[in-house]
Design an enzyme around this catalytic site. Sequence first.
Site, mmCIF file in Angstrom:
data_model
loop_
_atom_site.group_PDB
_atom_site.id
_atom_site.type_symbol
_atom_site.label_atom_id
_atom_site.label_comp_id
_atom_site.label_asym_id
_atom_site.label_seq_id
_atom_site.Cartn_x
_atom_site.Cartn_y
_atom_site.Cartn_z
ATOM 1 C CE LYS A 10 19.914 55.325 55.573
ATOM 2 N NZ LYS A 10 19.549 54.528 54.379
ATOM 3 C CE1 TYR B 188 9.979 51.861 55.458
ATOM 4 C CE2 TYR B 188 10.167 51.873 53.033
ATOM 5 C CZ TYR B 188 10.922 51.620 54.275
ATOM 6 O OH TYR B 188 11.905 50.872 54.500
ATOM 7 C CG HIS C 190 13.414 46.129 46.268
ATOM 8 N ND1 HIS C 190 12.379 46.304 47.000
ATOM 9 C CD2 HIS C 190 13.647 44.680 45.876
ATOM 10 C CE1 HIS C 190 11.879 45.091 47.313
ATOM 11 N NE2 HIS C 190 12.522 44.152 46.325
#
Length: 384
Positions: free
Chosen positions: A292, A196, A72
């Site tokens: 993360k 998002y 991506h």
Amino acid sequence: MRTQVVIIGAGPAGLALGRLLEQAGVDAIILERKSAPYVLGRIRAGVLEWGSVELLDRAGAGARMHAEGLVHHGTALSFDGDRLHIDFTDLVGKQVMVYGQTEVTRDLMDIRQGTTIYEAEDVQLHDFDGKPWVSYSKDGTSHRIDCDFIAGCDGYHGVSRASLPASAVSTFERVYPFGWLGVLVDKPPVDPELIYAHHERGFALCSQRSPTRSRYYVQVAADEKVEAWSDTRFWDELRRRLDPQTAERLETGPSIEKSIAPLRSFVAEPLRFGKLFLAGDAAHIVPPTGAKGLNLALGDVALLGSALIEALQEGSTAGVDSYSVRALERIWKAERFSWWMTSLLHVFPETGGFGRRIQRAEFDYLMGSRAARQSLAENYVGLP
Ligand code: APR
Ligand code: PHB
């Protein structure tokens, strides 16, 4: 039994550490409480920083990731329907790889040559300030393994951190008043990129696992029960939180997995206690908003792996002595970014109108400032 390193936990942290050690000729045994199929049944996040991609390549575990993973070059943010494109390649010259944590775990399991003992019960850590050993039982028989070092890679609920006296460890924690309800579905992703989305009804995320499999999330109250969410209710809620064009394109179907995960920020300090080291979720938790968790776990074991190899093969303690300080520096930066992304995009019941105006201003700042977008991109693709 005797080995050089006992690794507690066969999640991505424990398996990656085991692999780095075995490549260097260091002997390690992994003790895992659950069965291998159980470990592989857990659905978790799926975005790899390029540093993680390179680590898996070095571990010899990258072939399927390169064949099946999706590179991506950017991601999308949306705020009350206004869309913002974050172009990683343009902003910071880097990319991420979308490839499920479950697949990373499977690849690491497949290449492992050393011993992994699954369904190891009642694992206990002993004398990690002196001559460490670990006990466990399997099929009703107790066992003892003597070792030089113990790596606690056993996740947030593991035994390693719990074995420490409370006075030896400081913990820092924020529990968010909501969770993520996630659905896995065999339908093509609604968008080439991850989206998002902030909406007044709550956060939503459109993610993906492959060209034919998607992963979607909606923010729900912390005490929400998954049984209260039929597929229809989930899809209706998700659509309401997306901009109309995206909602229109969304392909829905029967969920193949549905679960709720709480959101938490957590760090334990330090990460070294004599011959015992903590790595991965045993040491820290991030809310999933910045993607993360897995990357931090792999970052820890890259540092810890070289430190242990140095100590065992070159007799140098420099790496093990500095592991905690070096790892925590990276960890806190990822904690900050994950907290920031979470704060920007979720609805916080307690902050009211002021909090929402601040979030909107933050989003407008991102829209108007390349510097702000660059900072987001730099953190998302992974700090060095
Ligand atoms: N004895 C042996 N094994 C244990 C014990 C125990 N007492 N307690 C827990 N374990 C095992 C768990 O069953 C699990 O397989 O330790 C493993 C820890 O794996 P993970 O929870 O996946 O943690 P980690 O390897 O650090 O990976 C971090 O996982 O939760 C995500 O967001 C997180 O992506 C990140 C990644
Ligand atoms: C996921 O695909 O599960 C996913 C992706 C990005 C995130 C969190 C989860 O930030």
